[in-house]
Motif scaffolding. Structure first.
Motif: not given
Length: 172
Positions: A38-60
């Motif tokens: 869900g976190y990955w899909a939310d950060r992906r938005r309308d792109r094929v995949a989110p970027s590394r900058a969109d992901i922060d393990p602290v948010d998990l």
């Protein structure tokens, strides 16, 4: 629902049944993976995949962190190396994975299957959800499930693979 199953031999006595699973976020057996997906899909938005900058393990959720891995994608030639590995993954592999190339993992057949999966992800940028069933050296039935999610800075090239692994015993 399983989309394909194959088997491979890890050693003379260990055969692994490997099943590619369909990602069904609302399924009861996907509960462990749901927060990350869900976190990955939310950060992906309308792109094929989110970027590394969109992901922060602290948010998990903190409970996922021991099971989280990041795999860097190296170019020329295409190769994969662990950037980060949680303590559960290090324990299962019996070594610290940080900095280790995928092809240097043991047993070699597992490393080759993982390498092939990651090379496929580098081509299609599609998530991978797999289950491995086998009996380990201690004669314990094991089930290993893994969710691999692509991260791409430009939306065209795989830069990092975000991985969540769940290891479980099924009994003797």
């Amino acid at each position: 629902m399983a989309s394909s199953t194959d088997t491979f031999e890890l050693s003379g006595a260990t055969v692994v049944q490997r099943t590619a699973l369909e990602i069904v976020p609302d399924a009861a057996d996907f509960e462990f993976f749901r927060p990350l997906f869900g976190y990955w899909a939310d950060r992906r938005r309308d792109r094929v995949a989110p970027s590394r900058a969109d992901i922060d393990p602290v948010d998990l959720p903190a409970a996922l962190l021991p099971h989280l891995l990041l795999i860097d994608v190296e170019r020329d030639p295409l190769d994969f190396r662990y950037r980060l590995a949680g303590t559960a993954a290090d324990h299962i592999h019996g070594m610290r994975l940080r900095g280790v190339r995928v092809l240097d993992l043991e047993p070699e057949p597992f490393a080759k299957i993982l390498q092939a999966d990651l090379m496929r992800m580098a081509q299609d940028l599609e998530p991978q959800y797999l289950r491995h069933d086998f009996i380990n050296r201690e004669a314990v039935s094991r089930r290993f499930r893994v969710l691999r999610l692509p991260l791409s800075d430009d939306g065209e090239r795989l830069d990092i693979v975000l991985v969540l692994a769940e290891f479980g015993a099924l009994g003797r």
